[in-house]
Design an enzyme around this catalytic site. Structure first.
Site, mmCIF file in Angstrom:
data_model
loop_
_atom_site.group_PDB
_atom_site.id
_atom_site.type_symbol
_atom_site.label_atom_id
_atom_site.label_comp_id
_atom_site.label_asym_id
_atom_site.label_seq_id
_atom_site.Cartn_x
_atom_site.Cartn_y
_atom_site.Cartn_z
ATOM 1 N N ASP A 41 21.253 -7.815 26.268
ATOM 2 C CA ASP A 41 22.360 -8.762 26.114
ATOM 3 C C ASP A 41 21.930 -10.194 26.399
ATOM 4 O O ASP A 41 22.574 -11.143 25.960
ATOM 5 C CB ASP A 41 23.539 -8.368 27.003
ATOM 6 N N ASP B 203 31.642 -2.392 35.628
ATOM 7 C CA ASP B 203 30.887 -3.627 35.485
ATOM 8 C C ASP B 203 31.052 -4.151 34.051
ATOM 9 O O ASP B 203 31.497 -3.432 33.154
ATOM 10 C CB ASP B 203 29.415 -3.377 35.812
ATOM 11 N N SER C 147 26.964 -11.264 30.918
ATOM 12 C CA SER C 147 27.087 -9.951 30.282
ATOM 13 C C SER C 147 28.462 -9.734 29.663
ATOM 14 O O SER C 147 28.593 -9.000 28.682
ATOM 15 C CB SER C 147 26.792 -8.845 31.301
ATOM 16 N N GLU D 57 23.569 1.807 29.258
ATOM 17 C CA GLU D 57 23.088 0.533 29.786
ATOM 18 C C GLU D 57 22.077 0.741 30.908
ATOM 19 O O GLU D 57 22.328 1.487 31.857
ATOM 20 C CB GLU D 57 24.259 -0.283 30.341
#
Length: 399
Positions: free
Chosen positions: A278, A123, A72, A230
């Protein structure tokens, strides 16, 4: 080359975006089969087709990093800084040079910025909107960069990485839940959990993503904006082969598309919606000579809850009573506990999810990411049929 041209345009103040309103929906690990399965499940259980089907354009998105199969960190770098890099790096190129994510140019040209996730706000994917780091796990540095960014709104987990004192010292309002009736004009950080949020599957209220989008739209009313959101727990469920948690996460994530589509319909000439992923996680395949996704509904425990029950049971009998699950093996239970770190790699955990996946005809081929292409749906801009992550915001700049 893209980086050089972009810096040149910024220097000359020539980079003016054609869209005043940009929604960037990123489902972490959300492959094409993930979307198809979630859509079919939604139709069968809820009688509704998912909202992504109503977006106007579809392209195939190549996700490769310089290491091949991306993580990611490298993926969000490709999106935001137009450049392939190595895994684990956030907005750092292959030679160790810092890259400037396009989100900062949005900020410099008076766009309001929202960063929303169901994972920790530090993150990799949300961090790629505001941070630069050689190591995606350097959470202290990433948290500090979040506070220094002075972006307008952050919503996600991650209380572990901040103190209220340091948040307030940087001029932010601090909250612990989303309350649409209490939108503040000041910059805000809303930390909804200690680390990552629970799976939607485990929550009574299924509208976390939708509330976050509506909160952002209310806060930014009358202003240009860039909203990143996200669906981070899609990836977590996929790593564990927890198919039902993955499905429910996508359904809830997709629900937040509706306010964006409604906004687009009122402002079609200057709004862009991106709905994509992604990378793909898990190597999901649909059908094993048959498929019956209704059989997934008999699952009652998510991966997170299963791990918690294993760790907090006195013994195997106690686990069975707490979970009401009686088809698992005591030997595997003891093996899972023996290394003091129960995870989705343990046979006991996988036997639980395989039971339901086998009944449904669902197969997973890996616990990791894959190089499979993902889908890119859009409104307000049409991309080539096949593009790479690095092309997306570059094409928006050129539009």
């Amino acid at each position: 080359m893209k980086k050089i041209v972009f810096i040149f345009l910024i220097t000359l103040s020539l980079t003016v975006f054609s869209a005043d309103y940009i929604f960037f929906f990123l489902g972490d690990g959300m492959g094409i089969n993930h979307l198809k399965l979630a859509n079919e499940y939604s139709i069968k259980k809820y009688g509704k087709t998912l909202n992504y089907n109503s977006l106007e354009n579809l392209s195939i998105l190549n996700t490769e990093s310089l290491d091949g199969v991306t993580d990611s960190a490298a993926a969000i770098t490709s999106f935001m800084s137009f450049e392939k890099t190595n895994n684990n790096k956030i907005n750092i190129d292959k030679d160790g040079n810092k890259l400037n994510p396009v989100s900062y140019h949005f900020k410099d040209t008076n766009y309001k910025i929202a960063v929303i996730t169901s994972n920790s706000i530090v993150d990799a994917s949300p961090a790629g909107i505001y941070a630069k780091s050689n190591d995606r796990n350097n959470y202290t540095s990433i948290a500090n960069q979040l506070l220094e960014s002075q972006f307008d709104l952050f919503i996600g987990g991650g209380r572990a990485f901040f103190t209220e004192e340091e948040i307030l010292k940087k001029g932010y309002m601090y909250k612990r839940k989303i309350d649409i009736q209490a939108v503040e004009p000041k910059n805000e950080i809303i930390l909804t959990s200690y680390s990552n949020n629970p799976f939607i599957f485990d929550q009574d209220e299924k509208d976390y993503y939708e509330k976050a989008i509506k909160y952002s739209l209310k806060k930014f009313e009358g202003e240009k904006f860039f909203i990143f959101i996200e669906g981070g727990k899609v990836d977590h469920a996929s790593h564990a082969h927890d198919t039902l948690s993955m499905i429910e996460e996508i359904i809830a994530f997709d629900k937040s598309l509706k306010p964006a589509i409604d906004f687009y319909n009122k402002n079609p000439d200057n709004t862009i919606i991106l709905f994509t992923a992604d990378h793909e996680t898990g190597g999901l395949s649909l059908g094993d000579g048959f498929i019956n996704i209704n059989n997934l509904s008999s699952q009652k425990i998510s991966y997170d809850k299963l791990i918690s029950m294993i760790n907090n049971s006195d013994d195997f009998d106690d686990f069975q009573k707490k979970s009401n699950v009686y088809f698992l093996n005591e030997e595997n239970y003891n093996e899972a506990l023996s290394d003091n770190n129960v995870s989705y790699f343990d046979d006991f955990v996988q036997n639980y999810f395989n039971h339901y996946n086998d009944l449904a005809g669902i197969k997973w081929s890996t616990f990791g990411h894959t190089i499979n292409n993902v889908a890119l749906f859009s409104n307000g801009i049409k991309f080539d049929k096949s593009v790479h992550l690095t092309d997306i915001f570059w094409d928006i700049i050129k539009k």
